[in-house]
Design an enzyme around this catalytic site. Structure first.
Site, short mmCIF file in Angstrom:
data_model
loop_
_atom_site.label_atom_id
_atom_site.label_comp_id
_atom_site.label_asym_id
_atom_site.label_seq_id
_atom_site.Cartn_x
_atom_site.Cartn_y
_atom_site.Cartn_z
N CYS A 274 1.90 -0.42 -1.77
CA CYS A 274 2.60 -1.71 -1.65
C CYS A 274 4.00 -1.63 -1.05
O CYS A 274 4.27 -2.24 -0.03
CB CYS A 274 2.65 -2.36 -3.03
SG CYS A 274 1.03 -2.52 -3.75
C1 UGA Z 1 4.44 -2.53 -6.92
C2 UGA Z 1 5.23 -3.63 -7.67
O1 UGA Z 1 6.03 -3.05 -8.68
C3 UGA Z 1 4.28 -4.66 -8.27
O2 UGA Z 1 5.05 -5.72 -8.86
C4 UGA Z 1 3.39 -5.25 -7.16
O3 UGA Z 1 2.45 -6.16 -7.68
C5 UGA Z 1 2.65 -4.11 -6.48
O4 UGA Z 1 3.60 -3.15 -5.96
C6 UGA Z 1 1.87 -4.72 -5.36
O5 UGA Z 1 2.50 -5.25 -4.42
O6 UGA Z 1 0.64 -4.79 -5.45
P1 UGA Z 1 3.06 -0.34 -7.67
O7 UGA Z 1 3.00 -0.02 -6.20
O8 UGA Z 1 1.84 -0.26 -8.48
O9 UGA Z 1 3.65 -1.83 -7.89
O10 UGA Z 1 4.08 0.70 -8.30
P2 UGA Z 1 5.57 0.66 -8.87
O11 UGA Z 1 5.55 0.90 -10.31
O12 UGA Z 1 6.31 -0.53 -8.40
O13 UGA Z 1 6.18 1.96 -8.18
C7 UGA Z 1 6.28 2.06 -6.75
C8 UGA Z 1 6.94 3.35 -6.36
O14 UGA Z 1 8.32 3.32 -6.71
C9 UGA Z 1 6.37 4.60 -7.06
O15 UGA Z 1 6.23 5.62 -6.10
C10 UGA Z 1 7.41 4.97 -8.09
O16 UGA Z 1 7.46 6.35 -8.36
C11 UGA Z 1 8.68 4.52 -7.37
N1 UGA Z 1 9.79 4.22 -8.29
C12 UGA Z 1 9.68 3.21 -9.18
C13 UGA Z 1 10.95 4.97 -8.21
O17 UGA Z 1 11.09 5.90 -7.38
N2 UGA Z 1 11.99 4.65 -9.05
C14 UGA Z 1 11.91 3.66 -9.96
O18 UGA Z 1 12.90 3.43 -10.71
C15 UGA Z 1 10.73 2.91 -10.03
#
Ligand code: UGA
Length: 451
Positions: A274
């Site tokens: 995403c």
């Molecule tokens: C993301 C959004 O958070 C959701 O709200 C959305 O519905 C989804 O995309 C989508 O568009 O379908 P997701 O991709 O499942 O969700 O994962 P996240 O938890 O958002 O994490 C994304 C990335 O950011 C991961 O690689 C995670 O490791 C990284 N991340 C997250 C960080 O590096 N630091 C943080 O503090 C949080």
């Protein structure tokens, strides 16, 4: 009370939504072109790794089909469209699956007397809903608002907490044109929440036009991606400032309610299906509007260069020598609690180290099978301790909980040289240094002599 709901596209969003509706005693039919998924769902087998879906799949009553006419029988009143919107090579978004799905729905509308509410949940560019309505009207010869209804309601669930996010939403955005569309969509969500024993809070519903509903999804993901890149940028600076620590900055920033403590973790950059895709799509949208978003370009740039961080540390510790270097990698998935490898930072990290001649052994509790499809030939370990044994250095690439339990003494005992490159900041730097580990953490500005 409405009739049956047809869910189109049984990927992460579609499957979770279908199971959440089914568990709330709403009748569901699932449609997908992938027979493998349909067979698994029929056999009550989960085909994605997602916590908390197992009990729901075991007791589901969802009927499945790859035939549009079966999916849209007369008792179906709502069609939820959750098909994928992947990126093209140039970063622009491919809406083909959405439009194909609308064409199929339109064909079945031709012989339909009773109205159908079509709710689009896929992530789509502003203006897509109007294009979908045009397709539906042109092919079916029916009229929006009269013969069918249309709503754009973007999804905000995360992988790894998909069910919990679905039944505890912060907000539900509903893009609509006619009041009846708003009413029916609110009713569907409320029934689902009640079915999960949640008190419906009407304040979380945001009603708007189609374009804003489409827009807000990109804004949401791009804003969270920006927070992460901002922290990764600061982390690089922290490493150059003895005594500075991004974890302290993160903690204090997060206490300001205007900032919030979420998505402030510096690491190896964001991955998944995403954030990278949606930020790219937004950059394209800017370009198409004749405006340049230097901010979003930098957000993506910082994210990509953050993946070079482990290699940068290895170069400085091992004097640019990679051959015969045994590198252990803990974690492959783009984040914990998923087996998803899409855009995982571990892919670039491992490819680059492999090209330079390093000997790599990796572990992941769930993602190994998917990793094998995208990684060069490396060794996979079933046991975490095999990754550590004899390694010259270990990189923490995904913050799986089980890795947090490894104590400094274990690294010291098993590794050839105890160089720990903590890309997710899961260890206590002071404890590691005190135990004699050569510890490098993202955003940790070491004070070698004084610790
Ligand atoms: C993301 C959004 O958070 C959701 O709200 C959305 O519905 C989804 O995309 C989508 O568009 O379908 P997701 O991709 O499942 O969700 O994962 P996240 O938890 O958002 O994490 C994304 C990335 O950011 C991961 O690689 C995670 O490791 C990284 N991340 C997250 C960080 O590096 N630091 C943080 O503090 C949080």
């Amino acid at each position: 009370m409405f009739g049956k709901v047809a869910v189109f596209g049984l990927g992460y969003v579609g499957l979770t939504t279908a199971l959440a509706l089914d568990a709330a005693k709403i009748r569901v039919v699932g449609y997908d072109i992938d027979n493998d998924k349909l067979d698994k769902l029929k056999n009550k087998e989960l085909y994605i790794h997602e916590p908390n879906l197992e009990p729901l799949i075991e007791m589901h009553n969802i009927s499945v089909t790859n035939d549009i006419n079966v999916a849209l029988q007369d008792d179906v009143k709502i069609a939820l469209v959750c098909v994928g919107t992947p990126s093209r090579n140039d970063g622009s978004i491919n809406l083909e699956y959405v439009f194909n799905c609308m064409e199929e729905i339109a064909t079945s509308l031709i012989n339909r007397d009773k109205g159908l509410l079509i709710i689009l949940k896929s992530t789509v560019l502003p203006g897509t809903s109007e294009k979908c309505i045009a397709i539906l009207e042109k092919i079916s010869g029916k009229y929006h608002g009269q013969d069918f209804s249309f709503v754009m309601s973007p999804e905000f669930l995360r992988e790894g907490s998909a069910l919990s996010d679905t039944i505890n939403p912060d907000k539900i955005v509903i893009g609509f044109k006619h009041d009846s569309e708003w009413d029916a969509t609110v009713e569907l969500y409320v029934q689902m929440l009640i079915g999960h024993d949640k008190e419906p809070n009407y304040d979380i519903f945001v009603g708007c036009n189609y374009v804003n509903a489409e827009f807000v999804k990109y804004a949401n993901n791009a804003y969270l991606a920006t927070k992460i890149s901002f922290m990764n940028d600061l982390a690089n600076l922290c490493e150059e400032v003895p005594g500075a620590d991004i974890k302290m900055i993160e903690k204090a920033l997060g206490m300001d309610h205007r900032i919030s403590p979420y998505f402030l973790k510096a690491g190896l950059g964001y991955g998944g299906s995403c954030f990278p895709k949606d930020v790219d799509a937004l950059i394209h949208l800017f370009e198409n509007a004749g405006i340049e978003s230097t901010l979003l370009q930098e957000v993506q740039g910082v994210n990509l260069s953050q993946r070079n961080w482990p290699e940068y540390i290895i170069r400085s510790v091992f004097a640019n020598t990679f051959s015969n270097l045994r590198v252990g990698v803990l974690g492959l998935a783009f984040k914990p609690d998923t087996d998803d490898m899409r855009e995982s930072p571990a892919i670039d990290i491992i490819h680059n180290l492999h090209i330079r001649g390093a000997d790599i052994i990796a572990h992941d509790p769930e993602a190994v099978e998917n990793a094998k499809k995208v990684l060069p030939p490396i060794t996979y370990a079933d046991d975490i301790y095999d990754v550590l044994s004899g390694a010259d250095c270990v990189i923490v690439a995904t913050d799986w909980k089980e890795y947090t339990h490894i104590i400094p003494r274990t690294f010291k005992k098993l590794m050839k040289r105890p160089v720990v490159i903590d890309g997710r900041r899961i260890y206590n730097p002071q404890a590691m240094l005190k135990a004699g580990i050569e510890y490098y953490g993202v955003g940790f500005g070491k004070l070698d002599e004084t610790y």
